[in-house]
Design an enzyme around this catalytic site. Structure first.
Site, short mmCIF file in Angstrom:
data_model
loop_
_atom_site.label_atom_id
_atom_site.label_comp_id
_atom_site.label_asym_id
_atom_site.label_seq_id
_atom_site.Cartn_x
_atom_site.Cartn_y
_atom_site.Cartn_z
N LYS A 122 0.82 -1.21 0.00
CA LYS A 122 0.00 0.00 0.00
C LYS A 122 0.86 1.27 0.00
CE LYS A 122 -4.30 -1.97 1.54
NZ LYS A 122 -3.88 -3.39 1.70
C1 LIG Z 1 -4.39 -4.45 0.84
C2 LIG Z 1 -3.57 -5.67 0.66
C3 LIG Z 1 -3.87 -6.64 -0.34
C4 LIG Z 1 -5.11 -6.52 -1.23
O1 LIG Z 1 -5.04 -5.45 -2.13
P1 LIG Z 1 -6.35 -4.93 -2.87
O2 LIG Z 1 -5.94 -3.73 -3.63
O3 LIG Z 1 -7.34 -4.63 -1.78
O4 LIG Z 1 -6.80 -6.02 -3.75
C5 LIG Z 1 -3.04 -7.71 -0.48
N1 LIG Z 1 -1.95 -7.88 0.33
C6 LIG Z 1 -1.63 -6.99 1.29
C7 LIG Z 1 -0.44 -7.24 2.14
C8 LIG Z 1 -2.43 -5.86 1.49
O5 LIG Z 1 -2.10 -4.97 2.46
#
Ligand SMILES: *Cc1c(COP(=O)(O)O)cnc(C)c1O
Length: 494
Positions: free
Chosen positions: A112
């Site tokens: 993120k």
């Molecule tokens: C948020 C997250 C995801 C999922 O991502 P999306 O964009 O919601 O599909 C996968 N892995 C981790 C570690 C995350 O923090």
């Protein structure tokens, strides 16, 4: 030509990307999309020859064209500089015959960061001249809160308030948040669950009294959640950069199609892959990998999206989601921009809990999208297998992707599995997957044991937390949250 956006549910009101980024969600509850997607394409040969920053500037320049080249260049330089622990930003590593795209080299050790290091900068530029200050308010189940704190800390004209459910995030996740520095940040645990926190935050946004008092002081509230265009667009870059890395390694020839497998929750990350394809990147298949909350797998297989099921708490918690908000954008593009049908389906989802797409649209979706899911046992097995066979240590979210990818027969294309978190963020579950009994061990003990066992070094950003000072000890009742936000605004924007 300026790229304009409108809601997935109505094309009546056009806004610039700056306006879309400031607003987050459209007034009618839809998500911002652009009908110009794919009109202007990237030059793939050029992408293959340039670095991450240059590709990020190209992607943002196309999709956020009301930002000037200088604005974009300074946002990119700020977002992907020293705050990432490698100049390549998202390096690619071999995983057997496939590839792992490491998206976790940012400040919070999860993917993120790629978007949340950029969004605050885009917001800060967008609000220049309008005089308002922006307070970001977020409820978090663990990962997003810290990424938002790191992203917004000390960004001029903005503040960030994060609420987490006290006692329901991991030791490491809590320490990541309560030790956050920055003059414009506020963090509190709440007595309740993540859903309680989320509900209260929505209530704060809808509270006219709070809104009026803040408006008087020149402050607006906003959210940093993954439906914001400013979070989606930066993620397109790493699909392109991964392709460039494959070309440079000689793993593919320019023009070859590549498959990407994406561990998915809210459908944001994998949608960015679809955008990359629409911008001209040779993408073969996008493989949507889910955990036990396999609402997307069922949707892609049957054509019915049905959230009426039991919510499972898994060892890949950031993917524990039953309503994948960003899917709404894909529906808009699949129907060639049919707002009316998108609105109808979204209405059915909220009223009935389910909707069904016609066969021809599902066939169209399946031309690009494949799917699969992994249970917690599958996930642990994938962590173990990947370590024992390849000596590559992966986190449980990445392992969901690796499991789904491993089960699929290769279609002759190079395949990239997106790796979304550093394994040390989830040390206890990774250690358990490797067969170690973790009962009674705290987060740091697990981290030490995992390092001892594998020889893979824990990132200092996580191991250093044991010495960091707690700056945000507050734990409050749900009824105190609105007051906490107002107090934070008064302090930050004094
Ligand atoms: C948020 C997250 C995801 C999922 O991502 P999306 O964009 O919601 O599909 C996968 N892995 C981790 C570690 C995350 O923090």
């Amino acid at each position: 030509m300026e790229t304009l956006y409108h809601s997935t549910r109505s094309a009546d009101e056009l806004v610039t990307s700056k306006q879309a980024i400031l607003a987050g969600i459209a007034p009618d509850g839809g998500l911002y999309v652009s009908d110009q997607l794919g009109q202007e394409r990237v030059d793939v040969a050029m992408v293959a020859a340039q670095d991450y920053h240059a590709t990020a500037r190209d992607v943002l320049g196309i999709l956020l064209s009301d930002y000037t080249a200088d604005e974009i260049a300074s946002c990119v330089a700020g977002a992907y500089g020293e705050n990432f622990d490698t100049p390549s930003v998202t390096p690619l590593a071999p995983l057997g015959a496939d590839w792992l795209l490491e998206l976790y080299h940012g400040p919070t050790c999860a993917f993120k960061d790629v978007a949340l290091q950029m969004l605050p900068r885009l917001m800060s530029v967008a609000r220049e001249g309008d005089g308002h200050t922006v307070m970001i308010v977020t409820a978090t189940s663990g990962d997003t809160g810290k990424a938002a704190l790191e992203g917004f800390a000390d960004v001029p004209g903005t503040g960030v308030t994060v609420f987490y459910p006290d006692g329901k995030v991991s030791d490491i996740q809590r320490l990541q948040m309560v030790t956050q520095s920055g003059a414009n940040v506020a963090v509190a645990g709440i007595r309740g669950t993540f859903d309680d926190a989320q509900t209260q935050v929505k209530g704060i946004f809808a509270d006219a009294g709070v809104g009026a008092r803040l408006a008087e002081a020149g402050t607006v509230l906003s959210s940093a959640n993954s439906i914001n265009v400013g979070r989606l667009v930066p993620q397109v870059t790493y699909y392109m950069d991964a392709y460039a890395q494959l070309v440079r390694r000689g793993a593919i020839t320019l023009g070859d199609a590549v498959d990407y497998c994406v561990p998915t929750g809210n459908f944001g990350d994998v949608l960015a892959g679809y955008y990359a394809k629409r911008l001209g990147l040779p993408v073969g298949r996008l493989i949507v990998a889910s955990n036990t909350n396999k609402v997307l797998t069922d949707f892609i297989e049957t054509g019915t999206y049905d959230r009426r099921r039991t919510f499972a708490k898994t060892i890949s918690p950031s993917m524990d989601i039953l309503v994948s908000s960003n899917l709404e954008r894909l529906l808009y593009h699949l129907t060639d921009g049919d707002c009316e049908r998108v609105s109808t389906w979204m209405g059915e989802l909220s009223e009935r809990g389910a909707y069904t797409l016609p066969t021809e649209l599902m066939d169209r979706m399946r031309e690009t999208f494949a799917c699969g899911f992994a249970t917690d046992d599958d996930t642990r097995a994938a962590i173990r297998r990947t370590w024992e066979d390849e000596r590559v240590l992966i986190d449980p979210h990445t392992a969901v992707g690796a499991c789904v990818l491993g089960r699929r027969a290769s279609e002759g294309r190079a395949r990239v599995c997106l790796s979304t978190a550093n394994p040390y963020k989830f040390s206890a579950d990774v250690l358990a997957a490797l067969g170690v009994e973790t009962g009674g061990m705290d987060g740091f003990a697990c981290m030490d044991a995992l390092q001892e066992l594998t020889g893979v070094e824990a990132p200092v950003r996580l191991s250093g937390l044991r010495r960091a000072a707690v700056l945000h000890p507050d734990v409050c009742d749900q009824s105190e949250m609105a007051g906490f936000v107002e107090a934070a605004c008064a302090r930050v924007f004094a």
